[in-house]
Design a protein around this motif. Structure first.
Motif, mmCIF file in Angstrom:
data_model
loop_
_atom_site.group_PDB
_atom_site.id
_atom_site.type_symbol
_atom_site.label_atom_id
_atom_site.label_comp_id
_atom_site.label_asym_id
_atom_site.label_seq_id
_atom_site.Cartn_x
_atom_site.Cartn_y
_atom_site.Cartn_z
ATOM 1 N N MET A 118 0.816 -1.200 0.000
ATOM 2 C CA MET A 118 0.000 0.000 0.000
ATOM 3 C C MET A 118 0.853 1.255 0.000
ATOM 4 S SD MET A 118 -2.918 -1.131 2.818
ATOM 5 C CE MET A 118 -3.815 0.427 2.692
ATOM 6 N N SER A 119 0.188 2.386 -0.101
ATOM 7 C CA SER A 119 0.809 3.695 0.013
ATOM 8 C C SER A 119 0.110 4.423 1.160
ATOM 9 C CB SER A 119 0.638 4.481 -1.298
ATOM 10 O OG SER A 119 1.146 5.790 -1.179
ATOM 11 N N LEU A 120 0.708 5.485 1.672
ATOM 12 C CA LEU A 120 0.026 6.257 2.708
ATOM 13 C C LEU A 120 -1.256 6.862 2.150
ATOM 14 C CD1 LEU A 120 3.023 8.108 4.406
ATOM 15 C CD2 LEU A 120 1.666 6.251 5.372
ATOM 16 N N VAL A 121 -1.167 7.333 0.900
ATOM 17 C CA VAL A 121 -2.337 7.938 0.244
ATOM 18 C C VAL A 121 -2.596 7.233 -1.082
ATOM 19 C CG1 VAL A 121 -3.375 10.051 -0.640
ATOM 20 C CG2 VAL A 121 -1.780 10.169 1.289
ATOM 21 N N GLY A 122 -3.842 6.859 -1.306
ATOM 22 C CA GLY A 122 -4.209 6.167 -2.535
ATOM 23 C C GLY A 122 -5.603 5.605 -2.393
#
Length: 210
Positions: A118-122
């Motif tokens: 995952m990413s922090l934001v997405g």
């Protein structure tokens, strides 16, 4: 818009985004180690079951992965209801209710960010059964790493409460909420970049405090 071409143009930004994710999630896991340990103790004291809840979600390029969260429901919750959760769901534990309201149950996803799932934001990752309902345009959201927060998470921060007011929560989610969230996900992809990510992180924190 051609998402593939857009992402090709954003190669450098995506590389910087990934470096930021690794550094920020690593630091976050170190700083939050003691609070995570305290939360784990409260979960164990509150109800029987594992500390972490692991569920299969669909990630970048349609690859499945296991998302990590602090367990907020009874251990056999999947056998007692749908994948979506509505306000007042009896499967939610006392500690779990607090963790959900404060979004502290999401902290273990820093592990997913650090290892690259995952990413922090997405775009928030969905369960396979709902991804099967995506049309061709909506599948474009799976060309980037899913995130802990995004535009849709901020816009629909009271999603469980809204669904609780519906006669058929799952139908309302599939036909009304999910399409709108996917539209916001596409909008995010068009504008994503490090500074935009940081702004959304702060907006998420502000929404939680509010």
């Amino acid at each position: 818009m051609d998402i593939d071409r857009l992402l090709d143009e954003k190669k450098v930004q995506l590389f910087v985004k990934r470096i930021f994710d690794i550094v920020a999630s690593g630091i976050g896991l170190i700083i939050l180690f003691i609070p995570m340990l305290v939360i784990a103790i409260f979960i164990k004291l509150d109800s029987k079951g594992e500390i972490l809840f692991k569920q299969v979600r669909v990630g970048k390029n349609l690859e499945n992965f296991k998302i990590f969260k602090f367990r907020t429901m009874v251990s056999d919750a999947p056998l007692k209801g749908k994948s979506i959760t509505v306000g007042g769901d009896r499967r939610i534990t006392k500690v779990g209710s607090f963790l959900r309201k404060t979004k502290l149950d999401e902290i273990p996803q820093l592990i997913n960010v650090f290892i690259g799932d995952m990413s922090l934001v997405g775009p928030r990752p969905e369960v396979p059964e709902y991804v099967k309902l995506y049309d061709e345009d909506q599948l474009n959201v799976l060309k980037v790493r899913p995130g802990i927060t995004d535009l849709a998470s901020i816009e629909y921060r009271d999603e469980s409460r809204v669904l609780a007011e519906s006669e058929n929560p799952e139908k309302a989610y599939i036909e009304e909420i999910m399409p709108k969230k996917l539209e916001l996900n596409i909008e995010y992809i068009k504008n994503m970049g490090l500074l935009y990510d940081i702004s959304l992180i702060f907006k998420t924190l502000a929404a939680i405090v509010k």
